[in-house]
Motif scaffolding. Structure first.
Motif, PDB file in Angstrom:
ATOM      1  N   CYS A 194       6.068   2.117 -12.355  1.00  0.00           N
ATOM      2  CA  CYS A 194       4.871   1.498 -11.773  1.00  0.00           C
ATOM      3  C   CYS A 194       5.167   0.187 -11.061  1.00  0.00           C
ATOM      4  O   CYS A 194       4.255  -0.439 -10.519  1.00  0.00           O
ATOM      5  CB  CYS A 194       3.826   1.258 -12.858  1.00  0.00           C
ATOM      6  N   SER A 195       6.443  -0.274 -11.088  1.00  0.00           N
ATOM      7  CA  SER A 195       6.795  -1.565 -10.510  1.00  0.00           C
ATOM      8  C   SER A 195       5.907  -2.644 -11.155  1.00  0.00           C
ATOM      9  O   SER A 195       5.768  -2.668 -12.375  1.00  0.00           O
ATOM     10  CB  SER A 195       6.656  -1.528  -8.995  1.00  0.00           C
ATOM     11  N   ASN A 196       5.309  -3.514 -10.342  1.00  0.00           N
ATOM     12  CA  ASN A 196       4.450  -4.575 -10.888  1.00  0.00           C
ATOM     13  C   ASN A 196       2.988  -4.147 -11.019  1.00  0.00           C
ATOM     14  O   ASN A 196       2.170  -4.904 -11.537  1.00  0.00           O
ATOM     15  CB  ASN A 196       4.512  -5.817  -9.981  1.00  0.00           C
ATOM     16  N   PHE A 197       2.673  -2.923 -10.589  1.00  0.00           N
ATOM     17  CA  PHE A 197       1.272  -2.514 -10.457  1.00  0.00           C
ATOM     18  C   PHE A 197       0.773  -1.844 -11.732  1.00  0.00           C
ATOM     19  O   PHE A 197       0.444  -0.648 -11.753  1.00  0.00           O
ATOM     20  CB  PHE A 197       1.125  -1.591  -9.249  1.00  0.00           C
ATOM     21  N   VAL A 198       0.668  -2.615 -12.794  1.00  0.00           N
ATOM     22  CA  VAL A 198       0.318  -2.066 -14.099  1.00  0.00           C
ATOM     23  C   VAL A 198      -1.117  -1.546 -14.107  1.00  0.00           C
ATOM     24  O   VAL A 198      -1.374  -0.380 -14.454  1.00  0.00           O
ATOM     25  CB  VAL A 198       0.513  -3.119 -15.209  1.00  0.00           C
ATOM     26  N   LYS A 199      -2.067  -2.387 -13.738  1.00  0.00           N
ATOM     27  CA  LYS A 199      -3.468  -1.947 -13.777  1.00  0.00           C
ATOM     28  C   LYS A 199      -3.705  -0.793 -12.804  1.00  0.00           C
ATOM     29  O   LYS A 199      -4.362   0.202 -13.159  1.00  0.00           O
ATOM     30  CB  LYS A 199      -4.404  -3.098 -13.426  1.00  0.00           C
ATOM     31  N   ASP A 200      -3.197  -0.911 -11.583  1.00  0.00           N
ATOM     32  CA  ASP A 200      -3.411   0.148 -10.598  1.00  0.00           C
ATOM     33  C   ASP A 200      -2.903   1.488 -11.117  1.00  0.00           C
ATOM     34  O   ASP A 200      -3.551   2.525 -10.935  1.00  0.00           O
ATOM     35  CB  ASP A 200      -2.682  -0.197  -9.295  1.00  0.00           C
ATOM     36  N   THR A 201      -1.738   1.457 -11.770  1.00  0.00           N
ATOM     37  CA  THR A 201      -1.165   2.699 -12.288  1.00  0.00           C
ATOM     38  C   THR A 201      -2.026   3.278 -13.397  1.00  0.00           C
ATOM     39  O   THR A 201      -2.238   4.501 -13.466  1.00  0.00           O
ATOM     40  CB  THR A 201       0.263   2.449 -12.794  1.00  0.00           C
ATOM     41  N   ALA A 204       0.830  -1.208   0.000  1.00  0.00           N
ATOM     42  CA  ALA A 204       0.000   0.000   0.000  1.00  0.00           C
ATOM     43  C   ALA A 204       0.862   1.254   0.000  1.00  0.00           C
ATOM     44  O   ALA A 204       0.522   2.257  -0.629  1.00  0.00           O
ATOM     45  CB  ALA A 204      -0.917  -0.006   1.226  1.00  0.00           C
ATOM     46  N   ALA A 205       2.001   1.206   0.698  1.00  0.00           N
ATOM     47  CA  ALA A 205       2.887   2.375   0.747  1.00  0.00           C
ATOM     48  C   ALA A 205       3.467   2.668  -0.630  1.00  0.00           C
ATOM     49  O   ALA A 205       3.577   3.833  -1.032  1.00  0.00           O
ATOM     50  CB  ALA A 205       4.003   2.129   1.753  1.00  0.00           C
ATOM     51  N   LEU A 206       3.851   1.617  -1.372  1.00  0.00           N
ATOM     52  CA  LEU A 206       4.402   1.821  -2.711  1.00  0.00           C
ATOM     53  C   LEU A 206       3.335   2.360  -3.657  1.00  0.00           C
ATOM     54  O   LEU A 206       3.590   3.275  -4.449  1.00  0.00           O
ATOM     55  CB  LEU A 206       4.973   0.508  -3.252  1.00  0.00           C
ATOM     56  N   LEU A 207       2.122   1.830  -3.569  1.00  0.00           N
ATOM     57  CA  LEU A 207       1.032   2.327  -4.405  1.00  0.00           C
ATOM     58  C   LEU A 207       0.739   3.795  -4.099  1.00  0.00           C
ATOM     59  O   LEU A 207       0.484   4.587  -5.007  1.00  0.00           O
ATOM     60  CB  LEU A 207      -0.224   1.481  -4.179  1.00  0.00           C
ATOM     61  N   ALA A 208       0.786   4.146  -2.820  1.00  0.00           N
ATOM     62  CA  ALA A 208       0.539   5.541  -2.444  1.00  0.00           C
ATOM     63  C   ALA A 208       1.599   6.463  -3.025  1.00  0.00           C
ATOM     64  O   ALA A 208       1.296   7.594  -3.446  1.00  0.00           O
ATOM     65  CB  ALA A 208       0.512   5.664  -0.916  1.00  0.00           C
TER      66      ALA A 208
END
Length: 306
Positions: free
Chosen positions: A242-249, A195-199
Motif C-alpha cells: 500500500c506504500s504510504n496510502f494506508v487509509k486509501d487502501t 493518482a497513478a500509484l493509487l490506481a
C-alpha cells in the motif's frame, strides 16, 4: 521559485500517433511525419513519427515516448505501430469496435498479453487499455475519412524493449506476460502522479477480489513483505503493498467486500497507523514519538508517568 514539472505523453498517445502516420502513408496520403493526436484533456499532441518499414501491404512508424518529468520506466522507449490491409482476414485476438468497422487492433512484440481476469482488457488479448484503443481507432478513422478510403486495416502496436521494461513494472504481478501495457486515460502523463500509484493499488485489490482471494494482507513496503513471507509464510499473492496510502487502501478493501485484513510493516509505519495517521509519508507529519509516548502513558502505572 519552484520549477513547474513538465508533462509528457502516454504510451497510448504515442501508439495512436504512430498508427496515424502509418495509416496515412499506407493509404497514399502526404509524407508528413508529425502526427496530431487530440488528447482527452482537450489539448492536441504533435508528435514526430519516424518511418521504420514500408511495403505495398504494410507500413510501420515509431514514436519516441517523452514522459516529461515523470520517472516513468517507458520514458524514451520507442512505441511503434504497423498498419496493413487485412484482405478480409480476422482473428479473435484482435480488438474491434462497431463505431469504427474495419479497423482492428492487436499487440505485437513487447506488448503484454493478459492472462488473469479483472483488468480492463479481456484474458487472451493484448494489454492495450480502452482509452488508447479509442485513440487509435479515432486516429486511423480520421485518415480513412480524409482520404476517402474504406479498406479494412489492422493496427499492430509494438514496443521493442517492452519485455525488458515490463520487469520494472507491476505487470508480472498483474498477470500480464510478455511485455508492458499500453496505458493512458487522458493521453497526458502527469509528473510524479500519486493518482497513478493509487490506481495500481486499487486494480491489484480488485483483481484479487475477482479471483476470489478470501483474505488480503497489507504492507507498506519491503520490511512488511519480508516479515510476512519469512515469519508467517504469507506471500503477496495473498496481499498487496500500500506504500504510504494506508487509509486509501483500507477503503479500497472495504469497497471490494473485504471486512478484515492483516497489516504488517516497519514499526514506524505501524505506530503512525495506530495513531490514526492516514498517509504515513513524513511530509504529512511525523508523530511517531508523540503517539508512542501516548501509548506508553496509557499502560504505565500512574506514579511513573511523570
Amino acid at each position: 521559485m519552484e520549477r513547474q514539472l513538465r508533462k509528457g505523453y502516454t504510451t497510448g498517445t504515442c501508439a495512436a500517433a504512430a498508427a496515424k502516420a502509418a495509416a496515412r502513408r499506407l493509404l497514399g496520403g502526404s509524407g508528413e511525419q508529425v502526427s496530431r493526436i487530440p488528447t482527452r484533456t482537450g489539448t492536441v499532441a504533435c508528435l514526430p513519427a519516424v518511418l521504420l518499414e514500408e511495403t505495398e501491404e504494410k507500413v510501420r512508424f515509431g514514436v519516441r515516448k517523452d514522459a516529461g518529468d515523470d520517472p516513468d520506466v517507458t520514458d524514451g522507449a520507442l512505441i511503434c505501430a504497423s498498419v496493413r490491409r487485412t484482405g478480409g482476414e480476422w482473428e479473435p485476438s484482435w480488438y474491434e469496435d462497431s463505431a469504427h468497422p474495419g479497423i482492428y487492433i492487436e499487440g505485437g512484440r513487447g506488448v503484454g498479453r493478459v492472462t488473469r481476469p479483472g483488468l480492463s482488457c479481456p484474458v487472451g488479448k493484448a494489454a492495450i487499455n480502452p482509452v488508447p484503443r479509442e485513440m487509435i481507432w479515432e486516429a486511423v478513422e480520421e485518415v480513412r475519412r480524409e482520404l476517402g478510403r474504406e479498406e479494412e486495416l489492422l493496427v499492430t502496436v509494438e514496443i521493442p524493449d517492452g519485455e525488458l521494461l515490463a520487469e520494472k513494472t507491476f505487470n508480472p504481478k498483474l498477470g500480464i506476460e510478455g511485455g508492458i501495457s499500453v496505458l493512458g486515460t487522458t493521453g497526458i502523463v502527469e509528473p510524479m502522479s500519486e493518482a497513478a500509484l493509487l490506481a495500481t493499488i486499487q486494480l491489484e485489490i480488485h483483481m484479487k477480489a475477482v479471483e476470489g482471494v478470501p483474505y488480503l494482507a497489507v504492507t507498506p513496503g519491503n520490511y512488511g513483505e519480508t516479515f510476512l513471507r519469512e515469519q508467517m509464510g504469507i506471500s503477496l499473492e495473498q496481499g498487496v503493498k500500500c506504500s504510504n496510502f494506508v487509509k486509501d487502501t483500507m477503503v479500497m478493501l472495504a469497497e471490494e467486500g473485504y471486512r478484515e485484513s492483516l497489516f504488517a510493516g516497519h514499526a514506524g509505519k505501524l505506530i503512525k497507523a495506530a495513531g490514526g495517521v492516514e498517509n504515513t509519508h513524513s511530509r504529512w507529519g511525523d508523530r511517531r514519538m508523540e503517539i508512542l509516548w501516548d501509548c506508553a502513558r496509557a499502560v504505565c502505572p500512574e506514579e511513573l508517568r511523570e
